[in-house]
Design a protein around this motif. Sequence first.
Motif, PDB file in Angstrom:
ATOM      1  N   TRP A  38       4.104  25.965 -37.760  1.00  0.00           N
ATOM      2  CA  TRP A  38       2.836  26.128 -37.012  1.00  0.00           C
ATOM      3  C   TRP A  38       2.302  24.963 -36.373  1.00  0.00           C
ATOM      4  CZ3 TRP A  38      -2.683  25.179 -37.149  1.00  0.00           C
ATOM      5  CH2 TRP A  38      -3.427  26.324 -36.637  1.00  0.00           C
ATOM      6  N   ILE A  39       2.544  23.802 -36.882  1.00  0.00           N
ATOM      7  CA  ILE A  39       2.276  22.376 -35.995  1.00  0.00           C
ATOM      8  C   ILE A  39       2.807  22.512 -34.579  1.00  0.00           C
ATOM      9  CG2 ILE A  39       2.741  20.206 -35.867  1.00  0.00           C
ATOM     10  CD1 ILE A  39       2.254  19.918 -39.027  1.00  0.00           C
ATOM     11  N   GLU A  40       4.344  22.897 -34.700  1.00  0.00           N
ATOM     12  CA  GLU A  40       4.921  23.100 -33.404  1.00  0.00           C
ATOM     13  C   GLU A  40       4.602  24.342 -32.414  1.00  0.00           C
ATOM     14  OE1 GLU A  40       9.383  21.500 -32.360  1.00  0.00           O
ATOM     15  OE2 GLU A  40       9.373  23.042 -34.085  1.00  0.00           O
ATOM     16  N   CYS A 119      -3.198  16.282 -40.601  1.00  0.00           N
ATOM     17  CA  CYS A 119      -4.096  15.892 -41.790  1.00  0.00           C
ATOM     18  C   CYS A 119      -4.088  17.033 -42.660  1.00  0.00           C
ATOM     19  CB  CYS A 119      -5.373  15.561 -41.336  1.00  0.00           C
ATOM     20  SG  CYS A 119      -6.292  14.740 -42.731  1.00  0.00           S
ATOM     21  N   LEU A 120      -3.081  16.803 -43.540  1.00  0.00           N
ATOM     22  CA  LEU A 120      -2.551  18.008 -44.498  1.00  0.00           C
ATOM     23  C   LEU A 120      -2.733  18.094 -45.855  1.00  0.00           C
ATOM     24  CD1 LEU A 120       1.034  18.602 -42.549  1.00  0.00           C
ATOM     25  CD2 LEU A 120      -1.318  19.629 -41.692  1.00  0.00           C
ATOM     26  N   GLU A 121      -3.503  18.785 -46.391  1.00  0.00           N
ATOM     27  CA  GLU A 121      -4.054  18.923 -47.648  1.00  0.00           C
ATOM     28  C   GLU A 121      -4.266  17.554 -48.256  1.00  0.00           C
ATOM     29  OE1 GLU A 121      -2.218  22.105 -46.689  1.00  0.00           O
ATOM     30  OE2 GLU A 121      -0.884  20.649 -46.770  1.00  0.00           O
ATOM     31  N   MET A 122      -5.319  16.869 -47.450  1.00  0.00           N
ATOM     32  CA  MET A 122      -5.813  15.657 -47.707  1.00  0.00           C
ATOM     33  C   MET A 122      -7.227  15.825 -47.720  1.00  0.00           C
ATOM     34  SD  MET A 122      -7.178  12.763 -45.959  1.00  0.00           S
ATOM     35  CE  MET A 122      -7.221  10.989 -45.700  1.00  0.00           C
ATOM     36  N   VAL A 147      -3.671  19.093 -36.143  1.00  0.00           N
ATOM     37  CA  VAL A 147      -3.750  19.943 -37.068  1.00  0.00           C
ATOM     38  C   VAL A 147      -4.058  19.568 -38.234  1.00  0.00           C
ATOM     39  CG1 VAL A 147      -2.200  21.694 -38.085  1.00  0.00           C
ATOM     40  CG2 VAL A 147      -1.849  21.028 -35.800  1.00  0.00           C
ATOM     41  N   LEU A 148      -5.098  20.269 -38.858  1.00  0.00           N
ATOM     42  CA  LEU A 148      -5.721  20.250 -40.188  1.00  0.00           C
ATOM     43  C   LEU A 148      -5.368  21.277 -41.168  1.00  0.00           C
ATOM     44  CD1 LEU A 148      -9.177  19.586 -38.699  1.00  0.00           C
ATOM     45  CD2 LEU A 148      -7.253  17.885 -38.799  1.00  0.00           C
ATOM     46  N   SER A 149      -5.351  20.944 -42.545  1.00  0.00           N
ATOM     47  CA  SER A 149      -5.202  22.000 -43.588  1.00  0.00           C
ATOM     48  C   SER A 149      -5.857  21.509 -44.630  1.00  0.00           C
ATOM     49  CB  SER A 149      -3.775  22.342 -43.971  1.00  0.00           C
ATOM     50  OG  SER A 149      -2.973  21.237 -44.427  1.00  0.00           O
ATOM     51  N   THR A 150      -6.450  22.563 -45.439  1.00  0.00           N
ATOM     52  CA  THR A 150      -7.269  22.281 -46.938  1.00  0.00           C
ATOM     53  C   THR A 150      -7.465  23.532 -47.371  1.00  0.00           C
ATOM     54  OG1 THR A 150      -9.265  21.098 -47.247  1.00  0.00           O
ATOM     55  CG2 THR A 150      -9.468  22.487 -45.645  1.00  0.00           C
ATOM     56  N   VAL A 227      -8.448  31.210 -49.179  1.00  0.00           N
ATOM     57  CA  VAL A 227      -7.687  30.180 -49.928  1.00  0.00           C
ATOM     58  C   VAL A 227      -7.196  28.918 -49.229  1.00  0.00           C
ATOM     59  CG1 VAL A 227      -6.154  29.487 -51.852  1.00  0.00           C
ATOM     60  CG2 VAL A 227      -6.949  32.095 -51.617  1.00  0.00           C
ATOM     61  N   ASN A 228      -6.197  28.794 -48.799  1.00  0.00           N
ATOM     62  CA  ASN A 228      -5.571  27.876 -47.796  1.00  0.00           C
ATOM     63  C   ASN A 228      -5.865  28.244 -46.200  1.00  0.00           C
ATOM     64  OD1 ASN A 228      -3.810  27.805 -50.519  1.00  0.00           O
ATOM     65  ND2 ASN A 228      -3.886  25.537 -49.796  1.00  0.00           N
ATOM     66  N   TYR A 229      -6.177  27.215 -45.523  1.00  0.00           N
ATOM     67  CA  TYR A 229      -6.039  27.675 -43.820  1.00  0.00           C
ATOM     68  C   TYR A 229      -5.367  26.443 -43.337  1.00  0.00           C
ATOM     69  CZ  TYR A 229     -10.592  25.299 -44.105  1.00  0.00           C
ATOM     70  OH  TYR A 229     -11.819  24.273 -44.122  1.00  0.00           O
ATOM     71  N   PHE A 230      -5.028  26.547 -42.019  1.00  0.00           N
ATOM     72  CA  PHE A 230      -4.757  25.614 -41.067  1.00  0.00           C
ATOM     73  C   PHE A 230      -5.920  25.781 -39.813  1.00  0.00           C
ATOM     74  CE2 PHE A 230      -0.028  26.467 -42.045  1.00  0.00           C
ATOM     75  CZ  PHE A 230      -0.096  25.627 -43.267  1.00  0.00           C
ATOM     76  N   MET A 231      -6.116  24.737 -39.296  1.00  0.00           N
ATOM     77  CA  MET A 231      -7.048  24.673 -37.954  1.00  0.00           C
ATOM     78  C   MET A 231      -6.466  23.743 -37.112  1.00  0.00           C
ATOM     79  SD  MET A 231     -11.037  23.859 -37.952  1.00  0.00           S
ATOM     80  CE  MET A 231     -11.589  24.999 -38.614  1.00  0.00           C
ATOM     81  N   SER A 232      -6.324  24.152 -35.844  1.00  0.00           N
ATOM     82  CA  SER A 232      -5.918  23.182 -34.874  1.00  0.00           C
ATOM     83  C   SER A 232      -6.717  22.921 -33.764  1.00  0.00           C
ATOM     84  CB  SER A 232      -4.564  23.609 -33.975  1.00  0.00           C
ATOM     85  OG  SER A 232      -4.702  24.760 -33.211  1.00  0.00           O
ATOM     86  N   VAL A 233      -7.059  21.651 -33.360  1.00  0.00           N
ATOM     87  CA  VAL A 233      -8.090  21.218 -32.467  1.00  0.00           C
ATOM     88  C   VAL A 233      -7.675  20.354 -31.381  1.00  0.00           C
ATOM     89  CG1 VAL A 233      -9.786  21.517 -34.319  1.00  0.00           C
ATOM     90  CG2 VAL A 233      -8.584  19.195 -33.867  1.00  0.00           C
TER      91      VAL A 233
END
Length: 237
Positions: A38-40, A119-122, A147-150, A227-233
């Motif tokens: 997903w990052i790529e 910044c992933l699961e941090m 790309v962020l995930s939490t 539950v979990n999600y990714f966000m790109s900015v």
Amino acid sequence: MNKDDAELARFNALARDFWDPKGPMKPLHMLNPLRIDWIENQYGSLVDAEVLDIGCGGGLAAEAMAARGAVVTGLDGADKLLKAAQLHADDHQIQVDYQLGMAEDWAAANPGRYELVTCLEMLEHVPDPESVIAAISHALAPGGTAVLSTLNRTARGFLLGIVAAEYLLKWVEPGTHTYRKFIKPSELAEMCRRHGLEIKAVTGVRLNPLRALQPQPFELTQNDLAVNYFMSVRKPL
């Protein structure tokens, strides 16, 4: 300092077994291929991209991005985890520049340097997640992507992210997560906007119960962020 010493101690204790795919970091090992893809997808080819991985831990994402050709700096506050990351990278002849430090300090010393920040699961493990978002914005080059995930602060986030993952499936150690630190997508988006970042995309991560015992039980879904999600900015030019 934007750190929680108890959290750092908890993660340092995982250093010895971090790279065991059946060990205490099993969920991240299962999730990692999805998140790197997903990052790529959000950034484009990682070949020669200068990347900062904030909260890199033992290096799962950092190594995977380096293996796809990125020039990666892995940053974390847990010294034992970084040593495990460096040993694993050396053993597999993968080049990652691992650095012990805080996101805010590193960004101040490297403004506008990175084309991609992850910044992933941090974010759910620090006292002030918005301070990390500000650092991400500062470290990003104009036009760069983060790309962020939490974890989402919902009833399902609590049931699946804590009750199921920590106590029923025993995927992670009990006490790994604190529900009040979970972040709603709307809250994370607002933090990003306050620091000059534009939202590009958001997608959820869902456990497929029919594949719960298979090597890859997770799937991405744009319709379920509970539950979990990714966000790109993106940082504007």
